[in-house]
Design a protein around this motif. Sequence first.
Motif, PDB file in Angstrom:
ATOM      1  N   MET A   1       0.838  -1.167   0.000  1.00  0.00           N
ATOM      2  CA  MET A   1       0.000   0.000   0.000  1.00  0.00           C
ATOM      3  C   MET A   1       0.887   1.236   0.000  1.00  0.00           C
ATOM      4  O   MET A   1       1.936   1.247   0.602  1.00  0.00           O
ATOM      5  CB  MET A   1      -0.903  -0.010   1.231  1.00  0.00           C
ATOM      6  CG  MET A   1      -1.936  -1.115   1.162  1.00  0.00           C
ATOM      7  SD  MET A   1      -3.244  -0.973   2.369  1.00  0.00           S
ATOM      8  CE  MET A   1      -2.415  -1.316   3.875  1.00  0.00           C
ATOM      9  N   ARG A   2       0.469   2.274  -0.625  1.00  0.00           N
ATOM     10  CA  ARG A   2       1.226   3.511  -0.714  1.00  0.00           C
ATOM     11  C   ARG A   2       0.825   4.439   0.424  1.00  0.00           C
ATOM     12  O   ARG A   2      -0.298   4.407   0.902  1.00  0.00           O
ATOM     13  CB  ARG A   2       0.983   4.196  -2.051  1.00  0.00           C
ATOM     14  CG  ARG A   2       1.220   3.310  -3.262  1.00  0.00           C
ATOM     15  CD  ARG A   2       2.615   3.176  -3.700  1.00  0.00           C
ATOM     16  NE  ARG A   2       3.195   4.472  -3.954  1.00  0.00           N
ATOM     17  CZ  ARG A   2       4.472   4.659  -3.971  1.00  0.00           C
ATOM     18  NH1 ARG A   2       5.277   3.686  -3.749  1.00  0.00           N
ATOM     19  NH2 ARG A   2       4.975   5.842  -4.199  1.00  0.00           N
ATOM     20  N   SER A  20      -5.787  -4.906  13.569  1.00  0.00           N
ATOM     21  CA  SER A  20      -6.229  -3.532  13.774  1.00  0.00           C
ATOM     22  C   SER A  20      -5.027  -2.614  13.802  1.00  0.00           C
ATOM     23  O   SER A  20      -3.993  -2.946  14.356  1.00  0.00           O
ATOM     24  CB  SER A  20      -7.042  -3.408  15.063  1.00  0.00           C
ATOM     25  OG  SER A  20      -6.246  -3.706  16.179  1.00  0.00           O
ATOM     26  N   LEU A  21      -5.183  -1.455  13.184  1.00  0.00           N
ATOM     27  CA  LEU A  21      -4.139  -0.443  13.105  1.00  0.00           C
ATOM     28  C   LEU A  21      -4.751   0.834  13.628  1.00  0.00           C
ATOM     29  O   LEU A  21      -5.780   1.264  13.152  1.00  0.00           O
ATOM     30  CB  LEU A  21      -3.697  -0.271  11.648  1.00  0.00           C
ATOM     31  CG  LEU A  21      -2.601   0.709  11.332  1.00  0.00           C
ATOM     32  CD1 LEU A  21      -1.294   0.234  11.949  1.00  0.00           C
ATOM     33  CD2 LEU A  21      -2.428   0.835   9.828  1.00  0.00           C
ATOM     34  N   GLY A  81       6.332   4.190   6.064  1.00  0.00           N
ATOM     35  CA  GLY A  81       7.097   2.957   6.182  1.00  0.00           C
ATOM     36  C   GLY A  81       6.171   1.773   6.014  1.00  0.00           C
ATOM     37  O   GLY A  81       4.964   1.928   5.805  1.00  0.00           O
ATOM     38  N   THR A  82       6.739   0.581   6.121  1.00  0.00           N
ATOM     39  CA  THR A  82       5.935  -0.638   6.036  1.00  0.00           C
ATOM     40  C   THR A  82       6.377  -1.616   7.110  1.00  0.00           C
ATOM     41  O   THR A  82       7.494  -1.552   7.613  1.00  0.00           O
ATOM     42  CB  THR A  82       6.054  -1.337   4.667  1.00  0.00           C
ATOM     43  OG1 THR A  82       7.418  -1.700   4.444  1.00  0.00           O
ATOM     44  CG2 THR A  82       5.546  -0.462   3.537  1.00  0.00           C
ATOM     45  N   VAL A  83       5.487  -2.523   7.449  1.00  0.00           N
ATOM     46  CA  VAL A  83       5.790  -3.621   8.349  1.00  0.00           C
ATOM     47  C   VAL A  83       5.255  -4.900   7.712  1.00  0.00           C
ATOM     48  O   VAL A  83       4.164  -4.926   7.148  1.00  0.00           O
ATOM     49  CB  VAL A  83       5.194  -3.405   9.760  1.00  0.00           C
ATOM     50  CG1 VAL A  83       3.688  -3.272   9.737  1.00  0.00           C
ATOM     51  CG2 VAL A  83       5.618  -4.522  10.697  1.00  0.00           C
ATOM     52  N   HIS A 100       1.974  -3.963   5.719  1.00  0.00           N
ATOM     53  CA  HIS A 100       1.029  -2.976   6.227  1.00  0.00           C
ATOM     54  C   HIS A 100       1.726  -1.621   6.199  1.00  0.00           C
ATOM     55  O   HIS A 100       2.897  -1.517   6.544  1.00  0.00           O
ATOM     56  CB  HIS A 100       0.612  -3.306   7.662  1.00  0.00           C
ATOM     57  CG  HIS A 100      -0.006  -4.656   7.811  1.00  0.00           C
ATOM     58  ND1 HIS A 100      -1.308  -4.921   7.445  1.00  0.00           N
ATOM     59  CD2 HIS A 100       0.497  -5.824   8.279  1.00  0.00           C
ATOM     60  CE1 HIS A 100      -1.567  -6.193   7.692  1.00  0.00           C
ATOM     61  NE2 HIS A 100      -0.495  -6.764   8.197  1.00  0.00           N
ATOM     62  N   ALA A 101       0.998  -0.580   5.818  1.00  0.00           N
ATOM     63  CA  ALA A 101       1.562   0.771   5.749  1.00  0.00           C
ATOM     64  C   ALA A 101       1.655   1.388   7.139  1.00  0.00           C
ATOM     65  O   ALA A 101       0.775   1.196   7.970  1.00  0.00           O
ATOM     66  CB  ALA A 101       0.697   1.649   4.858  1.00  0.00           C
TER      67      ALA A 101
END
Length: 171
Positions: A1-2, A20-21, A81-83, A100-101
């Motif tokens: 995802m951007r 959940s984020l 960033g990403t994880v 995930h973004a």
Amino acid sequence: MRASRSLGAVAMAALAMGVSLQACAHNAKPGQAASTGMTAAPVKPGGSGIAVQYRIDGTPQAGSAVPVVLSFDGVSDPAGGTVKLTADGGLTIGGSAGPHALPAGKASTLTVQVIPDADGTGYLHVFTTQNGATSATSITVQVGKAPSAMPASSGLKQTTEGDKIISMPVK
């Protein structure tokens, strides 16, 4: 995802994937637990620069999902960033492993369900990336009693010269 997607869209997508984020506002120094009971993972030089904190909510049991709460802070790249998550040692990740973004300039949390297959030690690996640099954090998920480092019949003994040795039986 951007990173150009809104946080709301990212949160909705994460919820749809079983995680959940959300925004969070707690910080701890590496190696110390925050007031929320989270453990701060060490920040490695030359890594992503994203601070990772985590906690396991509940007692891991074979065949039952246990939530692992991950917190991320220090995303300074304007693109975000990403994880990404992986598991080994008999763990399965419930929902999406990512990527995930992570939004720039905001602390965020991600709750993921891990399912241990059996008693023993498993690891949830957390890979954070920003500015082309990646860091890895491994979270130990222990199911049942941790194995003893030394057999019960072994012990530390001292020689007549004062040297300490460990005596181990040969099988």
